[in-house]
Write an enzyme that holds these catalytic residues in place. Structure first.
Site, short mmCIF file in Angstrom:
data_model
loop_
_atom_site.label_atom_id
_atom_site.label_comp_id
_atom_site.label_asym_id
_atom_site.label_seq_id
_atom_site.Cartn_x
_atom_site.Cartn_y
_atom_site.Cartn_z
N ARG A 124 0.86 -1.18 0.00
CA ARG A 124 0.00 0.00 0.00
C ARG A 124 0.89 1.24 0.00
NH1 ARG A 124 -3.60 -2.65 -1.58
NH2 ARG A 124 -5.66 -2.97 -0.65
N HIS A 172 -0.90 0.20 -9.74
CA HIS A 172 -1.58 -0.75 -8.82
C HIS A 172 -2.18 -1.94 -9.60
CE1 HIS A 172 -3.75 -0.92 -4.67
NE2 HIS A 172 -3.55 -2.13 -5.15
N GLU A 217 -3.07 7.58 -4.53
CA GLU A 217 -3.50 7.01 -5.83
C GLU A 217 -4.87 7.57 -6.18
OE1 GLU A 217 -3.35 2.72 -5.68
OE2 GLU A 217 -1.35 2.79 -4.85
#
Ligand code: DGY
Length: 322
Positions: A240, A287, A269
């Site tokens: 993360r 991602h 993000e």
């Protein structure tokens, strides 16, 4: 006629998943590729018995408190659940489910891609080629570092950390790790456990971040921890974004303290910190850790298994608990 439970899907999931969802359940509203906003989720969930979301929808304390009483369960299309306030959901009696295991291999593959991409300057070399600026092969161009024989430190030895370790053994890397406790698992027989992050960091020619995001891991990689890495280390994050403080990593990439980084995740993000953009030593992806057809279908089916068990009055296969 039996009444089908009503599910609010916060967006479209893979076709096979939507097909199975629509056979068993009534889908609330018309999901689209873009995720619903919190306001829309709150409005539509008045007609829903359960919510099928992903990690881009945040269910914090306030959101969970404001959910209508009709909502009894939330299943997330992710293994990570830092976007869900588990304590608030437990307090409200809302059951939570997630999708462990099925994305382990896909995510570990991307960790290796990030390691190689960073170590071998994949970004700057590919960009030079695509820009039409590659003039000739040259002995001193696009030089990176070997992975073979290097020390790989893994922060977080859960399923994905273990899969990264097994793959890295194929590159003859020496595995070191920090985890809450030592792990006995296939492929880790020769791995060295470090009881603290501070003990691990000096051993990391490569550091792979594979722990969950929580209050205790937020910005765990910052100026202070980066200073404990060997000069010229390679940093990889497929867990993360907020575990790494972007400003600290950018500074270290500029000075060369960190030779290169491979990121599949980053803070805020989808907006990449613009200070990363000019850096030739950053290999960055949007991602995509779990982004294979097989994995995304399997994640969706896990969500459906959670829903099916819940509405059949059974224990769900993948509950998230405090
Ligand atoms: C996960 O499953 O946690 C992936 O990172 C997608 O959110």
């Amino acid at each position: 006629m039996t009444v089908k439970p009503r599910i609010l899907a916060t967006r479209l999931f893979p076709n096979a998943v939507m097909e199975r969802l629509s056979k068993t359940y009534d889908i609330v509203g018309t999901p689209t590729l873009a995720a619903l906003s919190s306001v829309d989720i709150l409005a539509l969930s008045k007609q829903a018995d359960a919510i099928f979301c992903d990690s881009t929808s945040r269910f914090d304390d306030e959101m969970i408190t404001n959910l209508p009483k009709t909502v009894k369960m939330i299943t997330t299309f992710s293994v990570g659940y830092d976007h869900l306030d588990v304590a608030a959901a437990t307090h409200r009696g809302i059951l939570l489910g997630n999708t462990p295991d099925v994305l382990t291999d896909a995510t570990a593959d991307i960790a290796l891609l990030c390691m190689l991409g960073a170590a071998r300057m994949a970004h700057s070399s590919a960009e030079t080629l695509r820009n039409g600026a590659w003039e000739s092969w040259a002995p001193t161009q696009f030089l990176g570092v070997h992975m073979s024989g290097k020390k790989l430190g893994i922060l977080g030895m859960g399923r994905i950390g273990q899969a990264v370790a097994r793959r890295a053994r194929g590159f003859d890397m020496e595995i070191h790790y920090h985890n809450r406790r030592p792990v006995t698992a296939r492929g880790l027989e020769e791995a060295t456990y470090h009881g603290t992050l501070e003990e691990l960091l000096p051993h990391c020619d490569f550091l792979s971040i594979n722990c969950p995001l929580s209050d205790s891991t937020h910005h765990l990689i910052n100026d202070t921890s980066i200073a404990m890495l060997p000069d010229g280390a390679v940093l990889v994050n497929t867990a993360r974004g907020p575990i790494v403080e972007d400003a600290a990593l950018i500074k270290a990439l500029k000075t060369g303290k960190i030779a290169s980084a491979g990121l599949d995740v980053f803070e805020n993000e989808p907006k990449l910190n613009p200070n990363y953009l000019p850096l030739p030593n950053l290999f960055v992806l949007p991602h995509i850790g779990s982004a294979t057809f097989e994995t995304r279908d399997a994640m969706g089916f896990k969500c459906l298994d959670n829903l099916d068990a819940f509405f059949a009055g059974k224990n769900i296969p993948n509950p998230i608990t405090l």
